[in-house]
Design a protein around this motif. Structure first.
Motif, PDB file in Angstrom:
ATOM      1  N   SER A 216       0.857  -1.185   0.000  1.00 20.47           N
ATOM      2  CA  SER A 216       0.000   0.000   0.000  1.00 20.47           C
ATOM      3  C   SER A 216       0.890   1.231   0.000  1.00 20.47           C
ATOM      4  O   SER A 216       2.109   1.136   0.140  1.00 20.47           O
ATOM      5  N   ARG A 220       3.991   0.738  -2.452  1.00 17.67           N
ATOM      6  CA  ARG A 220       3.393   0.026  -3.574  1.00 17.67           C
ATOM      7  C   ARG A 220       3.540   0.806  -4.883  1.00 17.67           C
ATOM      8  O   ARG A 220       3.912   0.244  -5.915  1.00 17.67           O
ATOM      9  N   THR A 221       3.241   2.103  -4.847  1.00 17.63           N
ATOM     10  CA  THR A 221       3.298   2.910  -6.069  1.00 17.63           C
ATOM     11  C   THR A 221       4.682   2.875  -6.707  1.00 17.63           C
ATOM     12  O   THR A 221       4.818   2.732  -7.929  1.00 17.63           O
ATOM     13  N   LEU A 346      -7.018   2.186   6.359  1.00 16.22           N
ATOM     14  CA  LEU A 346      -7.604   3.090   5.374  1.00 16.22           C
ATOM     15  C   LEU A 346      -6.941   4.461   5.442  1.00 16.22           C
ATOM     16  O   LEU A 346      -6.751   5.019   6.526  1.00 16.22           O
ATOM     17  N   GLN A 351      -9.504   7.787   0.710  1.00 12.00           N
ATOM     18  CA  GLN A 351     -10.473   6.692   0.709  1.00 12.00           C
ATOM     19  C   GLN A 351     -11.689   6.962   1.576  1.00 12.00           C
ATOM     20  O   GLN A 351     -12.636   6.180   1.567  1.00 12.00           O
ATOM     21  N   GLU A 453     -11.438   9.873  -9.838  1.00 13.00           N
ATOM     22  CA  GLU A 453     -10.184   9.967  -9.107  1.00 13.00           C
ATOM     23  C   GLU A 453      -9.436  11.257  -9.472  1.00 13.00           C
ATOM     24  O   GLU A 453      -9.532  11.742 -10.594  1.00 13.00           O
ATOM     25  N   PRO A 459      -2.117   4.307  -4.208  1.00 12.88           N
ATOM     26  CA  PRO A 459      -3.072   3.302  -4.694  1.00 12.88           C
ATOM     27  C   PRO A 459      -4.413   3.357  -3.975  1.00 12.88           C
ATOM     28  O   PRO A 459      -4.528   3.888  -2.865  1.00 12.88           O
ATOM     29  N   ASN A 460      -5.421   2.821  -4.647  1.00  9.22           N
ATOM     30  CA  ASN A 460      -6.756   2.599  -4.068  1.00  9.22           C
ATOM     31  C   ASN A 460      -7.524   3.875  -3.740  1.00  9.22           C
ATOM     32  O   ASN A 460      -8.340   3.905  -2.803  1.00  9.22           O
ATOM     33  N   GLU A 461      -7.290   4.922  -4.502  1.00 12.96           N
ATOM     34  CA  GLU A 461      -8.090   6.130  -4.331  1.00 12.96           C
ATOM     35  C   GLU A 461      -9.528   5.844  -4.759  1.00 12.96           C
ATOM     36  O   GLU A 461      -9.772   5.133  -5.734  1.00 12.96           O
ATOM     37  N   VAL A 462     -10.499   6.391  -4.031  1.00 14.23           N
ATOM     38  CA  VAL A 462     -11.905   6.211  -4.390  1.00 14.23           C
ATOM     39  C   VAL A 462     -12.402   7.445  -5.140  1.00 14.23           C
ATOM     40  O   VAL A 462     -11.776   8.505  -5.109  1.00 14.23           O
TER      41      VAL A 462
END
Length: 723
Positions: A216, A220-221, A346, A351, A453, A459-462
């Protein structure tokens, strides 16, 4: 001269040649026979023996690159620790599957045998943490906190610990300089899985079984850049394991370092002030629910207004990313994943979704102007607005007479927006819309970048949600069966809503439109979206992809790849409308709903612009929002179930600005105390050997009991708390 006849000499030469030919033929015959013996007669035997010779790979893991703040301060780096690991392959060769060895190991490490055995078992769908989710052929770390004495015991008694190693290893460290945890932004690592190895084997950056992978955040990026390239030495060994030669040697290449735009000092302030604001809110009584505010989660973003670079990003609840290093314990895993923990993994800055409340009114104001309503026109601001049998109240039921859109922004008058939104709803055809409705309010929200976005490098932006007609129809189709089954005309409030939705849940009703105009209803936004919007208003209208990464520096320091700001759009207003909104938001901070939080602010030197927001959530307490900007920064804070915008989030945002600009409670500036009076443009200095000399970061420890200045006290008494 010799008396030997010429014919005699010729005969002797011929005899010698014959003898030589016979010898050569004999040698060839002998060699041929030997080859036949080796390849045909005993060929299979030697083939079988050769098969037992093989190449053994020894992997030297690459040193993972560091993650640095904007001044070169390590946020994540490596430290050498004594790591005790177990070879599952060797343990399974034992009659008891290594049970006795692991029990002895637990005694040496002062651990429970069960805890040690749990760490070396493999993860699957039925196995709870802790377990090993990496390759079963890779040594599994049991602990990275072994003492020198423990390591010596294991190595000196090797016969008691087959399959166990104890050696110095570089492991990840999350340094939290100055108390800046930065957990959700940094992320964490865990071992590569067999599935990931298989998927990546044909790519430019394949995994080795010893690799740790970012799961994460920035880990991760920028995993590929940070990971580097492991070294591999290949040895030829015989069937007894003896080395008979070296086949090849590929040296390890250290990972690159990622320089971020995060300033550890500002990050520490942001985390402290968010935590303090939430704790303070929990002491405040909520008259609507007859209990104190829960303030169960929150987030804050500090962003450079002209570039979109993130200077600080905090999310609560948070966690210690060091818990993942060397394998996470069952206790720590539960703390991070259970409902009781409120899911600290989170990153609520990207997010966390919530209705924005009144900070959304910059969108509605732009939509109104674009739909043909003059910014400086006069619009009624009564204490309530009625549609049919339903009454929509102004905040605190206060009316202001006839006012402009700018003044409506300043005092956060809801009914001005109700009236304009209702007129637009009627113009578009009401519940039976015309073929091509204007839908200015929904169209404008999309143009502001909502409902998708932002493009941040995490990562994992909502996406949030813009509840336009298309969403309304899709939502109706997905929920119609449930609504029609459980809805009741005379039931509870929730059942009545379900009943109405069953009848016409696919229609855009008047109530939907007026609620939407003040950031209520089904609208959802994230803090990073609103920080991006308010930064764009500050810089004249350019929407940037928010970025945390600022540059990638190779392990030797010779190559620096800067990550440039990237614009992705323009706000849909003219220059004059932008200036009108800018002036109104300055009025919010000087004479409007946020003025009591900015008493003594040096508006002439550092113009402040703000918007407060208090969003209602069905079944919960109100969400606090506070959105602001100067010419340098935008800061947005939100606290779930925290109360009003200016009441809960306002003081914290003011204190962050004070730290940035070096201001005291009275607004006097001391640049020596200013952390970042202007955004940092340069990268940290890189030494010839690739190292970066980082400054030390002092923990942020303000005087928590410092009273309000005289100017703040006077305004607080005069204005009281508003939206």
């Amino acid at each position: 001269m010799s008396n030997i006849p010429e014919t005699g000499r010729t005969q002797r030469v011929q005899i010698r040649l014959v003898v030589i030919q016979i010898l050569v033929f004999s040698l060839l015959l002998t060699l041929g026979g030997r080859l036949w013996y080796l390849q045909i007669r005993n060929g299979q035997e030697y083939t079988d023996e050769a098969k037992n010779n093989h190449v053994q790979q020894v992997v030297q893991p690459a040193v993972r690159g560091a993650i640095l703040d904007a001044r070169g301060v390590p946020l994540a780096d490596n430290e050498t620790r004594l790591v005790v690991s177990a070879s599952r392959t060797e343990l399974l060769k034992m009659e008891d599957d290594g049970d006795a060895v692991l029990t002895r190991l637990a005694a040496v490490l002062d651990m429970k045998p069960k805890d040690v055995k749990d760490k070396v078992r493999l993860c699957d769908a039925k196995t709870p943490q802790p377990c090993w989710n990496g390759s079963p052929y890779q040594p599994i770390p049991v602990t990275d906190e072994a003492t020198t004495q423990q390591a010596l015991q294991i190595r000196e008694r090797a016969e008691d610990f087959p399959g166990i190693t104890a050696e110095p290893t570089a492991v990840r460290r999350y340094a939290a300089p100055g108390g800046a945890n930065t957990a959700q932004v940094l992320g964490y690592l865990s071992p590569v899985t067999d599935e990931e190895i298989t998927k990546a084997q044909d790519t430019e950056s394949p995994y080795l079984r010893s690799d740790q992978v970012g799961r994460s955040g920035l880990e991760r990026t920028y995993d590929r850049e940070l990971r580097g390239k492991a070294g591999v030495t290949r040895y030829e060994v015989d069937n007894l394991g003896r080395v008979i030669g070296q086949a090849a040697n590929d040296p390890a290449e250290p990972g690159a370092s990622v320089v971020t735009s995060i300033d550890a000092r500002v990050q520490s302030v942001a985390e402290y002030e968010l935590d303090k604001a939430m704790k303070t809110a929990r002491k405040e009584f909520d008259k609507n629910t007859n209990e104190n505010y829960k303030a169960d989660s929150g987030a804050v973003v500090v962003m450079e207004a002209k570039t979109g670079r993130v200077v600080a990003m905090a999310s609560l609840p948070d966690y210690d990313p060091n818990a993942w290093v060397g394998g996470i314990s069952a206790k720590d895993y539960d703390k991070l994943t259970t409902k009781k923990s409120n899911y600290p993994l989170l990153n609520r800055a990207i997010q966390g979704q919530a209705a924005p409340g009144s900070i959304f009114k910059v969108v509605s104001s732009t939509a109104a102007v674009n739909a043909g309503y003059p910014f400086d026109g006069n619009y009624p601001c009564p204490s309530s607005y009625s549609i049919g049998g339903q009454t929509f109240k102004n905040f605190e039921s206060q009316g202001y007479g006839s006012i402009t859109i700018g003044r409506a922004l300043e005092v956060s008058c809801d009914t001005v927006y109700y009236g304009i939104a209702h007129k637009e709803w009627l113009k578009d055809g009401g519940t039976n819309p015309k073929k091509n409705p204007g839908d200015w309010f929904y169209k404008t929200a999309h143009q502001f970048g909502l409902g998708k976005e932002t493009g941040i490098d995490l990562p994992n932006e909502v996406t949030g949600r813009v509840p336009d007609r298309q969403w309304k129809e899709s939502f109706f189709k997905a929920n119609k069966a449930f609504w029609c089954k459980d809805g009741k005309k005379d039931g509870t409030y929730a059942q009545q809503i379900e009943y109405e939705n069953c009848l016409e849940g696919d229609k855009m009703r008047a109530g939907d439109s007026v609620n939407y105009s003040i950031g209520q209803g089904d609208t959802l936004v994230t803090p990073i979206q609103m920080a991006t919007i308010y930064a764009a208003i500050s810089n004249g209208g350019t929407l940037y992809d928010p970025t945390v990464g600022k540059a990638i520096v190779s392990g030797d320091g010779k190559t620096v790849q800067e990550i440039k700001p990237v614009p992705h759009g323009k706000l849909p207003f003219t220059g004059s409308t932008r200036d009108d909104i800018d002036e109104a938001l300055a009025g919010v901070a000087t004479r409007g709903s946020a003025a009591w939080r900015f008493g003594g602010w040096p508006q002439d030197k550092i113009p402040m612009h703000a918007k407060t927001g208090t969003a209602e959530v069905y079944g919960k307490q109100t969400t606090s929002w506070f959105a602001t900007y100067t010419k340098d920064y935008s800061i947005v804070m939100t606290i779930s179930q925290g109360g009003t915008g200016s009441g809960a989030s306002g003081p914290a945002v003011r204190n962050i600005y004070n730290a940035l600009y070096g201001l005291d409670a009275e607004g006097k500036q001391d640049l020596k105390k200013a952390l970042l009076p202007t955004p940092q443009k340069t990268l940290p200095k890189i030494q010839p050997d690739g190292t970066i000399n980082a400054p030390k970061v002092k923990p942020y420890d303000p005087d928590a009991d410092k009273p309000l200045g005289e100017g703040q006290q006077a305004l607080a008494a005069t204005l009281g708390r508003r939206d």
